[in-house]
Design a protein around this motif. Structure first.
Motif, PDB file in Angstrom:
ATOM      1  N   GLU A 295     -54.027 -25.183  16.842  1.00 30.88           N
ATOM      2  CA  GLU A 295     -54.022 -26.624  16.706  1.00 30.88           C
ATOM      3  C   GLU A 295     -52.608 -27.130  16.392  1.00 30.88           C
ATOM      4  O   GLU A 295     -51.774 -26.392  15.869  1.00 30.88           O
ATOM      5  CB  GLU A 295     -54.983 -27.054  15.588  1.00 30.88           C
ATOM      6  N   ARG A 296     -52.404 -28.395  16.716  1.00 33.57           N
ATOM      7  CA  ARG A 296     -51.136 -29.017  16.384  1.00 33.57           C
ATOM      8  C   ARG A 296     -51.035 -29.152  14.867  1.00 33.57           C
ATOM      9  O   ARG A 296     -51.977 -29.608  14.217  1.00 33.57           O
ATOM     10  CB  ARG A 296     -51.034 -30.381  17.058  1.00 33.57           C
ATOM     11  N   GLU A 297     -49.893 -28.753  14.314  1.00 35.17           N
ATOM     12  CA  GLU A 297     -49.741 -28.787  12.876  1.00 35.17           C
ATOM     13  C   GLU A 297     -48.527 -29.603  12.456  1.00 35.17           C
ATOM     14  O   GLU A 297     -47.506 -29.653  13.144  1.00 35.17           O
ATOM     15  CB  GLU A 297     -49.650 -27.368  12.298  1.00 35.17           C
ATOM     16  N   PHE A 298     -48.685 -30.192  11.287  1.00 37.73           N
ATOM     17  CA  PHE A 298     -47.633 -31.021  10.714  1.00 37.73           C
ATOM     18  C   PHE A 298     -46.465 -30.166  10.261  1.00 37.73           C
ATOM     19  O   PHE A 298     -46.649 -29.085   9.703  1.00 37.73           O
ATOM     20  CB  PHE A 298     -48.212 -31.789   9.520  1.00 37.73           C
ATOM     21  N   VAL A 299     -45.252 -30.681  10.479  1.00 34.46           N
ATOM     22  CA  VAL A 299     -44.046 -29.989  10.032  1.00 34.46           C
ATOM     23  C   VAL A 299     -43.319 -30.823   8.975  1.00 34.46           C
ATOM     24  O   VAL A 299     -43.032 -30.340   7.878  1.00 34.46           O
ATOM     25  CB  VAL A 299     -43.101 -29.693  11.212  1.00 34.46           C
TER      26      VAL A 299
ATOM     27  N   GLN B  24     -51.702 -35.772   9.446  1.00 32.12           N
ATOM     28  CA  GLN B  24     -52.659 -35.511  10.516  1.00 32.12           C
ATOM     29  C   GLN B  24     -52.173 -36.096  11.830  1.00 32.12           C
ATOM     30  O   GLN B  24     -51.723 -37.247  11.871  1.00 32.12           O
ATOM     31  CB  GLN B  24     -54.023 -36.100  10.166  1.00 32.12           C
ATOM     32  N   PRO B  25     -52.286 -35.353  12.933  1.00 31.51           N
ATOM     33  CA  PRO B  25     -51.827 -35.873  14.228  1.00 31.51           C
ATOM     34  C   PRO B  25     -52.482 -37.195  14.615  1.00 31.51           C
ATOM     35  O   PRO B  25     -51.842 -38.050  15.232  1.00 31.51           O
ATOM     36  CB  PRO B  25     -52.206 -34.757  15.211  1.00 31.51           C
ATOM     37  N   GLY B  26     -53.734 -37.357  14.247  1.00 34.25           N
ATOM     38  CA  GLY B  26     -54.443 -38.578  14.599  1.00 34.25           C
ATOM     39  C   GLY B  26     -53.880 -39.834  13.967  1.00 34.25           C
ATOM     40  O   GLY B  26     -54.199 -40.941  14.401  1.00 34.25           O
TER      41      GLY B  26
END
Length: 124
Positions: free
Chosen positions: A44-48, A107-109
């Motif tokens: 999943e896309r994760e926050f950096v 969160q990507p959203g």
């Protein structure tokens, strides 16, 4: 609206450094809180990291604290991610993102605008 274009990705050896850039179109760059995310294959896309509109606040994922630095230059409509001591497991496509609300979001959203991504490959 804002259009985002990432650059600066590439191949680097473990322990090396890269500096990513995210160039934004338009004259309202300072209206957006900006973030960096990454996505490895099959994950999943994760926050950096994220940075507030004028750079007063920054926030990092625990995994990158002390090694990555997020910054922005509103006069150049550009955000940066300085990545040091890179690890092979950080191989991923790195994305920049923008949101209007000036509250840190992991969160990507929570981000409405995204770039196309830039590949970072860390060899062991």
């Amino acid at each position: 609206q804002v259009q985002l274009v990432e650059s600066g990705g590439g191949l680097v050896q473990a322990g090396g450094s890269l500096r990513l850039s995210c160039a934004a179109s338009g004259r309202t760059f300072s209206s957006y809180l900006m973030g960096w995310f990454r996505q490895a294959p099959g994950k999943e896309r994760e926050f950096v990291a994220a940075i507030s509109r004028f750079g007063a606040s920054t926030y990092y994922a625990d995994s990158v604290k002390g090694r990555f630095t997020i910054s922005r230059d509103n006069t150049k409509n550009t955000m940066y991610l300085q990545m040091n001591s890179l690890k092979p497991e950080e191989t991923a496509v790195y994305y920049c993102a923008a949101r209007k609300m000036n509250t840190i979001e992991t969160q990507p959203g929570g981000y409405a605008y995204w770039g196309q991504g830039t590949q970072v490959t860390v060899s062991s």
